[in-house]
Design a protein around this motif. Structure first.
Motif, PDB file in Angstrom:
ATOM      1  N   ARG A 144       0.830  -1.213   0.000  1.00  0.00           N
ATOM      2  CA  ARG A 144       0.000   0.000   0.000  1.00  0.00           C
ATOM      3  C   ARG A 144       0.858   1.253   0.000  1.00  0.00           C
ATOM      4  NH1 ARG A 144      -3.157  -0.194   5.097  1.00  0.00           N
ATOM      5  NH2 ARG A 144      -3.717   1.920   4.459  1.00  0.00           N
TER       6      ARG A 144
ATOM      7  N   ASN B 156       0.589   4.079  -2.849  1.00  0.00           N
ATOM      8  CA  ASN B 156       0.318   5.468  -2.489  1.00  0.00           C
ATOM      9  C   ASN B 156       1.403   6.387  -3.057  1.00  0.00           C
ATOM     10  OD1 ASN B 156      -1.185   7.492  -0.593  1.00  0.00           O
ATOM     11  ND2 ASN B 156       0.967   7.732  -0.044  1.00  0.00           N
TER      12      ASN B 156
ATOM     13  N   ASP C  85       1.178  12.936   0.878  1.00  0.00           N
ATOM     14  CA  ASP C  85       0.297  11.784   1.103  1.00  0.00           C
ATOM     15  C   ASP C  85      -0.940  11.965   0.245  1.00  0.00           C
ATOM     16  OD1 ASP C  85      -0.705   9.429   2.085  1.00  0.00           O
ATOM     17  OD2 ASP C  85      -0.673  10.027   4.195  1.00  0.00           O
TER      18      ASP C  85
ATOM     19  N   CYS D 184      -3.633   8.817  -0.418  1.00  0.00           N
ATOM     20  CA  CYS D 184      -4.714   7.879  -0.099  1.00  0.00           C
ATOM     21  C   CYS D 184      -4.920   7.765   1.407  1.00  0.00           C
ATOM     22  CB  CYS D 184      -4.418   6.514  -0.719  1.00  0.00           C
ATOM     23  SG  CYS D 184      -4.210   6.554  -2.513  1.00  0.00           S
TER      24      CYS D 184
ATOM     25  N   THR E  38      -9.135  10.792  -3.051  1.00  0.00           N
ATOM     26  CA  THR E  38      -8.301  11.345  -4.111  1.00  0.00           C
ATOM     27  C   THR E  38      -9.045  12.416  -4.888  1.00  0.00           C
ATOM     28  OG1 THR E  38      -7.045   9.283  -4.329  1.00  0.00           O
ATOM     29  CG2 THR E  38      -7.053  10.774  -6.230  1.00  0.00           C
TER      30      THR E  38
END
Length: 284
Positions: A165, A169, A186, A188, A213
């Motif tokens: 993940r 990201n 950052d 997600c 998003t």
């Protein structure tokens, strides 16, 4: 325009908004809007989408700070005691039935029913600390329009994110920064707050996890003043997550490609305000 407020520590105590400043440094935040007024407790609406989170709601609701004036629980037709537990813990909670499926649909439902000047979105699984909300609100009170939590700035972190993940990201974030000439850290992560007056400019129509998003991309495109603040992502307290890294990652990518500069816009799907919210009324 984006900015990343730098947090430093003074004698190991409370964080400050910026390090020691030089006389030539620009101001740490934009000027307040002419229409801004001193916020009251009723200025903050907390929107919490939930689906079968009865075991996690007590921990979340018991930590909601005093600055929050109303709490909206958007229930996705839970089969457990989510609504009953929420009402027992916080009798004044506004429980709103979700009129569709998906996290995006739930958040949009809550946003439309919110009455505060500021809206904060928070997951019901215990992965986000309500104790961080005052920090988000602080930046809204001081001129920013959209505030997003970041796990990857100093003071932030994650006790839950997997390596897969994290890589996903990072790749999607790099695409956003390139498309919009931004410097975000950052993407997600759904701990965000914004001025309700900009809800129309955010123009949300996503139904799933990709709404996080979509919010960031639309805020960038609308020229909103964005701040990133440190946030610590915690592990889900109980139960299994509804997030599916691969399929939801594909939805995020499709959102980025369809919303990229010069691409044809997707028409927003109208979302009616629930009857229960209409009866209670909402602020103009």
């Amino acid at each position: 325009m984006t900015t990343q407020p730098t947090l430093s520590r003074s004698n190991g105590s409370r964080p400050v908004d910026h390090p020691l400043r030089r006389s030539t440094d620009p101001p740490p935040h934009p000027m307040r809007r002419a229409g801004d007024r001193t916020p009251s407790r009723l200025a903050v609406s907390l929107v919490v989408p939930a689906l079968n989170e009865a075991r996690n709601i007590p921990w979340v609701f018991e930590q909601i700070p005093e600055c929050v004036g109303e709490v909206l629980l958007v229930d996705g037709d839970s089969h457990d005691a989510t609504v009953r537990v929420a009402t027992q813990i916080l009798p004044e909670v506004r429980s709103i039935p979700q009129n569709g499926k998906g996290k995006g649909n739930a958040l949009r439902t809550g946003f439309l029913a919110a009455r505060g000047d500021y809206i904060v979105m928070l997951d019901a699984d215990g992965s986000m600390s309500p104790g961080e909300i005052p920090h988000f609100v602080h930046f809204l009170e001081n001129g920013y329009d959209f505030v997003k939590g970041s796990r990857f700035v100093e003071g932030g972190g994650s006790l839950d994110i997997t390596r897969f993940r994290r890589l996903g990201n990072h790749a999607l974030l790099a695409l956003v920064n390139r498309l919009y000439d931004a410097h975000l850290t950052d993407l997600c992560y759904g701990f965000c707050a914004f001025r309700r007056s900009f809800l129309d400019q955010l123009d949300l129509h996503a139904t799933g996890f990709e709404i996080e998003t979509e919010m960031v991309v639309h805020a960038l495109r609308a020229g909103l003043r964005i701040a990133e603040v440190p946030s610590l992502e915690l592990p889900r307290r109980n139960g299994r997550s509804n997030l599916h890294a691969i399929s939801d990652g594909r939805r995020v990518l499709r959102t980025l490609l369809s919303e990229r500069p010069g691409a044809m816009r997707t028409a927003a799907v109208p979302l009616p305000v629930p009857a229960s919210a209409s009866r209670e009324g909402s602020a103009p």
